[in-house]
Design an enzyme around this catalytic site. Structure first.
Site, PDB file in Angstrom:
ATOM      1  N   CYS B  76       0.855  -1.194   0.000  1.00 18.02           N
ATOM      2  CA  CYS B  76       0.000   0.000   0.000  1.00 18.02           C
ATOM      3  C   CYS B  76       0.892   1.245   0.000  1.00 18.02           C
ATOM      4  CB  CYS B  76      -0.903   0.021   1.229  1.00 18.02           C
ATOM      5  SG  CYS B  76      -1.896  -1.457   1.480  1.00 18.02           S
ATOM      6  N   CYS B  79       2.455   3.031  -3.224  1.00 24.70           N
ATOM      7  CA  CYS B  79       1.716   4.082  -3.942  1.00 24.70           C
ATOM      8  C   CYS B  79       1.286   5.218  -3.012  1.00 24.70           C
ATOM      9  CB  CYS B  79       0.474   3.498  -4.602  1.00 24.70           C
ATOM     10  SG  CYS B  79       0.834   2.322  -5.921  1.00 24.70           S
ATOM     11  N   CYS B 114      -8.297  -2.160  -4.577  1.00 23.10           N
ATOM     12  CA  CYS B 114      -6.892  -1.775  -4.713  1.00 23.10           C
ATOM     13  C   CYS B 114      -6.030  -3.035  -4.863  1.00 23.10           C
ATOM     14  CB  CYS B 114      -6.441  -0.988  -3.483  1.00 23.10           C
ATOM     15  SG  CYS B 114      -5.744   0.625  -3.886  1.00 23.10           S
ATOM     16  N   CYS B 177     -35.609  -0.507  10.711  1.00 21.60           N
ATOM     17  CA  CYS B 177     -34.493   0.089  11.454  1.00 21.60           C
ATOM     18  C   CYS B 177     -34.968   1.340  12.182  1.00 21.60           C
ATOM     19  CB  CYS B 177     -33.359   0.481  10.502  1.00 21.60           C
ATOM     20  SG  CYS B 177     -32.854  -0.763   9.305  1.00 21.60           S
ATOM     21  N   CYS B 222     -28.332  -7.253  13.343  1.00 27.61           N
ATOM     22  CA  CYS B 222     -29.628  -6.571  13.443  1.00 27.61           C
ATOM     23  C   CYS B 222     -30.694  -7.355  12.670  1.00 27.61           C
ATOM     24  CB  CYS B 222     -29.534  -5.155  12.884  1.00 27.61           C
ATOM     25  SG  CYS B 222     -29.362  -3.885  14.150  1.00 27.61           S
TER      26      CYS B 222
END
Lengths: 152, 261
Positions: B76, B79, B114, B177, B222
């Site tokens: 990572c 770059c 990525c 919700c 949930c």
């Protein structure tokens, strides 16, 4: 045509008489709503208040204390979303309690209280719970019998 | 006093006292973070890097950030350089739409994209320690910064889907919700307090899991609770919901890795 129509309406009548039915064959016992009440016990069953108390407290069945408080010793954690269950047996008769357990949304459409004896009009139900009500008719009647004892 | 001067005086007095009685319209205050519902002890543990168990994953993420990956052998850092500067503020803008594919990505998806697109590496599975670690490490670089996702433009249909999901009843218990996290936030559900349903602490260390976990894992819990279908990790339903929750958390500071019950 006329005969077909009669057969069709007869079939609908039969389905209605049998209660709610679905593809998997699960079915609910029929009941009649009068005002805010289901006066007759489901299937003519009689409830046992001792079993009803167990169901009310059982987190996998009624689990009522997640939202309600109740006059029960040894239960320090009680919910506060619904009205307290203390005195419900004085405020409501058996038929009124029965309908509130079956499907409170028939009384208040926006209620947060789940329907415990209904399979229709539910969306994205977990396959493990699909096509059966949250509680069976005997469990509903047991809970009605217990809640009727909470008169104070 | 002329009528003109009297009027001017009245206007002046009105302009002086009006702000005192009617506050000027401002942006709505951010909703309270779930951290406020923790005990003082747990809040202290969350704030202490040496005591917060989620920091174990952050440390692993820091190691992975420097580690060569895939066919390219690029890390990572190859770059993005120093994450403490290059990743600062990134997590506040996720989920976000990927300009190339048009897909909505959460932070986990972006890290995996990525990997496949640039490092030529296999994506990490959801809830694997490497993915949780990298996600937590990247989010940690935005500690204290306010959530600020884009919900217009290409993100608009995803946001609308998430909003609809949040408000529709589902599961055998027939709950939305919103019925808990809007209508009853702050009230007791047995021994727990209902939060406002913000994702600003995720990936979070949940005591129930004894582990760090993603927001998607929390959403599955949930769904399980209302006896609804638990959608797959990274499903469009949960991704859209994540975007809606992130917008609900607008202005709320990132706390990753938070401690939650």
């Amino acid at each position: 045509m006329r005969l077909g129509g009669k057969l069709l309406s007869g079939a609908f009548w039969l389905l209605a008489a049998l209660g709610s039915q679905n593809a998997s064959g699960a079915e609910l016992l029929p009941y009649t709503v009068r005002n805010d009440s289901v006066p007759a016990p489901l299937g003519g069953l009689s409830g046992d208040p001792r079993r009803g108390r167990d169901i009310v407290l059982d987190r996998r069945r009624g689990n009522c204390l997640i939202c309600h408080s109740a006059p029960v010793a040894g239960e320090p954690f009680q919910g506060e979303l619904g009205p307290p269950l203390a005195g419900v047996g004085s405020r409501l008769d058996a038929g009124q309690i029965r309908l509130r357990l079956i499907d409170q949304s028939r009384i208040s459409p926006r209620t947060i209280m789940p329907p415990y004896y209904r399979i229709e009009g539910l969306r994205d139900v977990d396959p493990a719970y699909r096509d059966r009500p949250a509680l069976d008719a005997q469990e509903i009647e047991d809970m009605v019998a217990y809640l009727r004892t909470l008169t104070d | 006093m002329s009528r003109g001067r009297a009027l001017a005086l009245m206007v002046m007095i009105a302009s002086l006292i009006t702000p005192l009685i009617t506050p000027l319209p401002t942006h709505a205050d951010p909703l309270p973070s779930g951290t406020g519902f923790l005990s003082e002890d747990l809040q202290a543990r969350q704030a202490d890097e040496a005591a917060n168990p989620g920091m174990l994953w952050v440390d692993e993420g820091a190691r992975l950030w420097q580690s060569p990956q895939g066919a390219t052998g690029a890390s990572c850092a190859s770059c993005h350089g120093d994450a403490t500067t290059s990743m600062r503020g990134i997590a506040t803008r996720y989920p976000a739409v990927d300009a190339t594919s048009g897909a909505l990505l959460n932070l986990e998806d972006r890290i995996n994209l990525c990997r496949t697109r640039h490092q030529k590496a296999e994506p990490y599975p959801y809830e694997s320690d490497p993915l949780l670690g990298l996600t937590a490490y990247v989010a940690r670089q935005s500690l204290g910064l306010p959530m600020d996702v884009e919900t217009g433009g290409a993100a608009a249909p995803f946001y609308a889907a998430g909003e609809a999901f949040f408000h529709r009843r589902q599961g055998q218990l027939n709950l939305s919700c919103a019925q808990c996290h809007d209508d009853n936030a702050g009230r007791s559900l047995r021994g727990d307090t209902i939060s406002h349903g913000l994702g600003n602490g995720y990936p979070a260390y949940r005591l129930e899991w004894q582990s760090l976990g993603s927001l998607q894992r929390r959403l599955r819990s949930c769904s399980f609770g209302v006896r609804a279908v638990q959608f797959d990790y990274g499903s469009p339903d949960y991704l859209a919901l994540e975007l809606y929750l992130a917008k609900r958390a607008q202005g709320v500071a990132i706390e990753t890795p938070a401690i939650r019950r």
